[in-house]
Enzyme design. Structure first.
Site, PDB file in Angstrom:
ATOM      1  N   HIS A 116      18.301  10.690 -96.916  1.00 21.06           N
ATOM      2  CA  HIS A 116      16.929  10.534 -97.525  1.00 21.06           C
ATOM      3  C   HIS A 116      17.243   9.278 -98.404  1.00 21.06           C
ATOM      4  CE1 HIS A 116      18.988  13.405-100.586  1.00 21.06           C
ATOM      5  NE2 HIS A 116      18.573  13.318-101.014  1.00 21.06           N
TER       6      HIS A 116
ATOM      7  N   ASP B  29      20.374  14.840 -92.578  1.00 15.33           N
ATOM      8  CA  ASP B  29      20.287  13.906 -93.705  1.00 15.33           C
ATOM      9  C   ASP B  29      21.248  12.416 -94.058  1.00 15.33           C
ATOM     10  OD1 ASP B  29      19.196  12.723 -96.227  1.00 15.33           O
ATOM     11  OD2 ASP B  29      19.691  15.038 -97.358  1.00 15.33           O
TER      12      ASP B  29
ATOM     13  N   SER C 122      22.788  11.744-104.830  1.00 16.16           N
ATOM     14  CA  SER C 122      22.582  11.654-103.205  1.00 16.16           C
ATOM     15  C   SER C 122      23.927  10.779-103.429  1.00 16.16           C
ATOM     16  CB  SER C 122      20.618  11.584-103.136  1.00 16.16           C
ATOM     17  OG  SER C 122      20.951  12.659-102.880  1.00 16.16           O
TER      18      SER C 122
END
Lengths: 507, 516
Positions: A94, A125, A204
């Site tokens: 992402h 992901d 992230s």
């Protein structure tokens, strides 16, 4: 509410103002001081290894599913990545989805290194990047992939979260190991490790470390709770790295069954089981899925590859109770699993060959693709998928039903696409249509519509009919477009609504 | 099914509720500032006014609806107050809104000196009308100085009318209003549209009033069904509808307003008209739905037909015809507002480009698979071992809140939208609405909104057949419950354990295990 932990880029451009709004909530909570590393810890990292944790700056172009002919929205964000091999940077999918430009910055350095995506796996992901010129990164530490951390054990999270531009380190404890949803695709569930470290937007793709090894990749948080961060554990990371060894990513495979727990005494009695018997009920088998013809509804699934399945559908792996799908999770397309079942009171072993199941993509958010559509006399037709479902406010019950039951009622067998009339661009020829927008196209000139391409072909026949008769599901009154006036109306609406390309039939 | 879609949202927002939170002082001020004006605009003389005041009866009603999630319970009661009109024979006319789901109704005179309990003798939820009568009490003394009102006849646009309210102290407030338009409006039960006068007038908060009488020339013209304070528009149920309602009640057997049983759409779109071969001199309504066993179906009307004339009245492209009294009116008034059950209607239709003549005998539509108006009806249910089964109604779906059309369970909504796909072998839809955690329902706690196909091998057509099917468990002592969809498709219930649970649930205060 699970949200991904990517940080939007504060680009000072007027048309990107929306982005700063997106991160407003995150900015307020971003006041964690850098957690100092304890020198007493046996697992303390040399400062040098920080340089292997990189800041990833992304410029994106997000497709517009409401007006699919448009270029989409330009925006961007910040994420974290880390070096796991020669010119191999691991991060979240992402972080780099819909990317148009990627820049990697080393900790403590100013230079931005252009990078590109080597492999991207939206279903788990994860993504692997490489920089155009690896020379400046030569000699840096390559992180090793470790195992699944134990409950209550301590981990460190390194990354570039909101609240500053330099690297940030936080510590936490492993609080839960569970199967959970990966919010990036919204349709996939894999093993997830929950930690109580303060991880925030920008973390992230950052490494979660224990004993100097990577035990996970920070990737999502929970909006409704404080101090719950989630990381992608190493079995998922390893599977990704193994899958791409042949040069391409082939996606996860699954059994394609729904199970129902065997808790009820009457249910146990019916199937001749006791409260301590192993086995979960096979409640439904997805048509055409890997287990179609192998398992049957009302089978009791007692073991997968000799791992006993309990009444709730869990197995024991490495001392942890996890969902039985964890066995299949680590397999690849073409692999076989042995399923032990009780069918009509008789125990037997059956073999299922795992395979990809493309219709399930209906429910996964698509990235890096151009939205498909076609237009005709001001009518805009788009195929139903998760992206469209989220972008358009589709409230029609028939459409919602088709979406919900696309797999279990085997609708995909007859309809590769569910074609939705998403818009009517006003033109003298269509101005009196009402109630048709947001419904599924059933047939065109009496022919049932099976895909977007099919609908496009039916609307552009070699010989013009007197009338195009377009029927929408659940609506008795058809849409009528006179054959000889359709082309003019198409031209008019294209020029007045700025539709540069009348159709995009391929991704 | 005589629906006029453009109105469905409009009517929702206009409930006439004068809340009690208005502080006394401001009401007082308003009243004083308006009084001089009123004197000059009242269309009734003072002598007439005192007579009319004797025809007004306060209605206090207590309304209690059933709980959707726990169908054996009632929700908290609500109070409503209104002003009714006294008619001949000690009958009081009010709106259905005041009487639907009422647990107690009382009548009170204007001076607040006498009270008498009342009962509903006739109620029409569709037309929003109800007729009340005293129920056990000193009827003679209650009505002794009251005067019944006569029923007025049709008014026309531009006519002035008086809207009557009563203050708490018994003083009348009379508001002058001018009829501005006449339309077909749904004021209570959704989707039922009746002739309504829309009059302009500036009303004020008086005693809490859900409805009040509207007077013209000393006679009852209609009942106010809603007031829009922003536009200052009063909706008045028209005298024709009231007369038809009263006439229907006269034999003690109330039948209700007739219906054709169709759904329609306009034929404005020129391409659509060309395709239908509708010539420009015709109007026409395109038939999209025909209700099962309706007057339209029996007359031979089909989906895709175009209705051109109803009783020789030409129907326009948007469904309007020219009415002698009111001008342009929506077609449904020709059926619902002008005729009664058993009357026949001549329909001129266009089918496949050719005109045809059909005769329909008007009837009342049969109750649909998913009942729409369940006022005064308790939900039917069965509680078995902790599984709650109910018959599906629109009321249940609407309990999901304002956005019920997106919040209610998808499979149940779909039945309401397309009942024809589910009618096979069913009178009603029976579904598992929720599960009470009990020893019998271990593992089933999260199951809900599953439609029931069969129980113990018997097809479930309604709650009664479900109750019957549960009477005999299988030889293994288990009840088998099959859902229309899953997963799971089938669950089992231990007969002995569930009987024990049922007894326990009764001990814990659930009043009854079934209602059929």
């Amino acid at each position: 509410m699970i949200n991904t932990l990517m940080r939007s880029l504060p680009l000072k451009m007027a048309f990107l103002l929306l982005l700063t709004l997106q991160t407003a909530g995150a900015q307020q909570t971003a006041s964690n001081p850098l957690a100092p590393l304890q020198p007493s810890s046996a697992a303390s990292l040399p400062q040098e290894t920080y340089r292997s944790v990189v800041r990833i700056e992304v410029a994106t172009q997000v497709p517009n599913y409401r007006e699919p002919w448009k270029a989409g929205r330009f925006s961007g964000g910040i994420g974290t990545g880390f070096l796991i091999g020669p010119n191999l940077f691991l991060t979240n999918a992402h972080v780099v989805s819909n990317a148009r430009r990627l820049l990697i910055t080393m900790h403590g350095a100013a230079r931005k290194h252009p990078a590109k995506i080597l492999h991207i796996a939206h279903d788990c992901d994860l993504a692997l990047l490489e920089v155009d010129d690896f020379t400046p990164f030569m000699g840096l530490h390559h992180f090793q992939i470790g195992g699944v951390p134990k409950l209550e054990s301590q981990v460190r999270v390194i990354g570039y979260p909101v609240g500053g531009n330099r690297i940030s380190v936080t510590r936490g404890v492993v609080s839960r190991i569970d199967f959970n949803t990966y919010s990036h695709s919204r349709s996939d569930q894999h093993l997830v490790v929950q930690i109580d470290a303060a991880i925030n937007p920008g973390n992230s793709g950052g490494p979660v470390l224990q004993d100097g090894k990577v035990v996970g990749v920070a990737f999502q948080g929970l909006r409704s709770a404080d101090n719950t961060g989630y990381m992608i554990p190493t079995p998922v990371v390893r599977r990704f790295l193994t899958d791409i060894k042949d040069g391409s990513y082939d996606k996860y495979v699954d059994l394609g069954i729904s199970d129902f727990p065997m808790f009820n005494p009457a249910m146990q009695k019916k199937f001749g089981l006791t409260p301590t018997s192993p086995g979960v009920l096979v409640a439904a088998v997805t048509p055409d899925g890997p287990c179609d013809g192998v398992l049957q509804k009302d089978d009791i699934l007692t073991a997968i590859n000799s791992n006993a399945v309990d009444a709730a559908g869990n197995i024991l792996i490495e001392g942890e109770k996890v969902n039985m799908n964890e066995i299949v999770e680590r397999k690849f397309s073409g692999d076989q699993v042995t399923l032990s079942v009780i069918r009509d009171g008789k125990a037997m072993d059956v073999t299922c060959t795992l395979k990809p199941f493309p219709p399930s993509q209906m429910y996964a958010v698509q990235y890096d693709v151009k939205p498909r559509y076609t237009s005709f006399a001001g009518l805009v037709l788009q195929p139903l998928d998760r992206n469209l479902y989220s972008a358009q406010n589709l409230t029609n019950t028939r459409v919602r039903r088709l979406f919900t039951h696309y797999l279990d009622e085997a609708i995909f067998k007859e309809r590769e696409d569910i074609v939705i009339l998403t818009r009517v661009l006003s033109d003298p020829i269509n101005t009196h249509l009402s109630g048709h927008v947001g419904t599924a196209i059933e047939s065109i000139n009496g022919v049932k519509v099976s895909s977007l391409k099919h609908a496009h072909d039916l609307l552009h026949p070699e010989e013009l009919p007197e009338f195009f008769t377009i029927r929408c599901e659940g609506i008795e009154r058809p849409i009528i477009i006179p054959g000889d006036k359709a082309e003019d109306a198409s031209q008019r609406t294209q020029s007045s609504y700025g539709i540069t390309s009348p159709a995009n039939l391929e991704h | 099914m005589n629906q006029k879609y453009s109105f469905s949202t409009f009517c929702f927002s206009l409930f006439f509720v004068f809340t009690s939170c208005c502080d006394k002082e401001s009401c007082q001020n308003k009243k004083n500032s308006h009084e001089p004006e009123q004197q000059s605009t009242i269309n009734t003389s003072n002598a007439e006014a005192s007579v009319i005041r004797q025809s007004l009866v306060r209605i206090n009603s207590t309304i209690q609806v059933w709980s959707a999630s726990q169908p054996w319970d009632k929700s908290a009661p609500k109070k409503r107050r209104a002003l009714g009109a006294l008619l001949q024979g000690n009958r009081v006319l009010t709106t259905a809104e005041m009487a639907a789901d009422a647990t107690y109704i009382e009548l009170e005179n204007a001076d607040n000196t006498r009270i008498i309990p009342a009962k509903v003798t006739a109620i029409d939820y569709e037309a929003n009308l109800a007729l009340l009568e005293p129920d056990n009490g000193d009827t003679d003394s209650f009505f002794k100085d009251l005067k019944p009102l006569g029923l007025g006849s049709a008014a026309k646009i531009g006519d002035r009318v008086d809207v009557w309210q009563l203050e708490d102290n018994g003083m009348p407030i009379v508001t002058d209003a001018v009829i501005q338009s006449v339309d077909i409006v749904s004021s209570f039960a959704n989707g039922h549209f009746f002739l309504t006068y829309e009059a302009k007038g500036s009303m004020q908060s008086a005693s809490n009033s859900f409805t009040v009488p509207v007077i013209r020339n000393g006679k009852l013209l209609g009942l106010l069904s809603s007031y829009d304070s922003k536009d200052q528009i009063v909706d008045i149920i028209a005298p024709e509808i009231i007369q038809a309602f009263i006439a229907d009640t006269s034999d003690g057997d109330y039948v209700g307003f007739p219906s054709l049983g169709i759904g329609i759409t306009s034929t404005v779109d020129p391409s659509f008209r060309d395709w239908l071969k509708l010539s420009d001199d015709l109007g026409g309504l395109y038939v999209t739905k025909i209700r099962k066993d309706s007057a339209a179906q029996k007359a031979g009307l089909e989906k895709g037909d175009v209705i051109i004339n109803i009783n020789d009245k030409a129907i326009g492209r948007r469904g309007y015809y020219s009415d002698e009294q009111y001008g342009r009116l929506y077609w449904s008034h020709l059926i619902r507002g002008s005729l009664k059950q058993g009357d026949s209607v001549e329909l001129t239709i266009l089918r496949g480009g050719e005109q045809k003549q059909l005769t329909a005998t008007l009837s009342r539509p049969e109750e649909p698979l998913v009942a729409r108006d369940t006022y005064d009806q308790a939900p039917l249910y069965l509680l078995k071992g902790g599984l709650i089964f109910q018959e599906l109604t629109a009321t249940y779906l609407k309990a999901f809140g304002k956005e019920w059309q997106s919040k209610a369970p998808l499979n149940l909504l779909d039945i309401m939208m397309t009942p024809e796909d589910y009618e096979q072998d069913r009178n009603k839809i029976v579904f598992l609405s929720a599960v009470i955690p009990t020893p019998a329902t271990t593992g089933y706690e999260r199951l809900r909104n599953f439609i029931i196909n069969k129980v113990n091998g018997h097809t479930v057509a309604d709650i009664s057949s479900l109750i019957e099917a549960f009477k005999q468990a299988g030889a293994d002592g288990l009840h088998t419950i099959e859902f229309a969809e899953g997963p799971p498709r089938t669950i089992y219930l231990d007969a002995q354990i569930s009987d024990t649970v049922d007894a326990e649930l009764l001990k814990r205060g659930i009043p009854a295990l079934t209602r059929e």
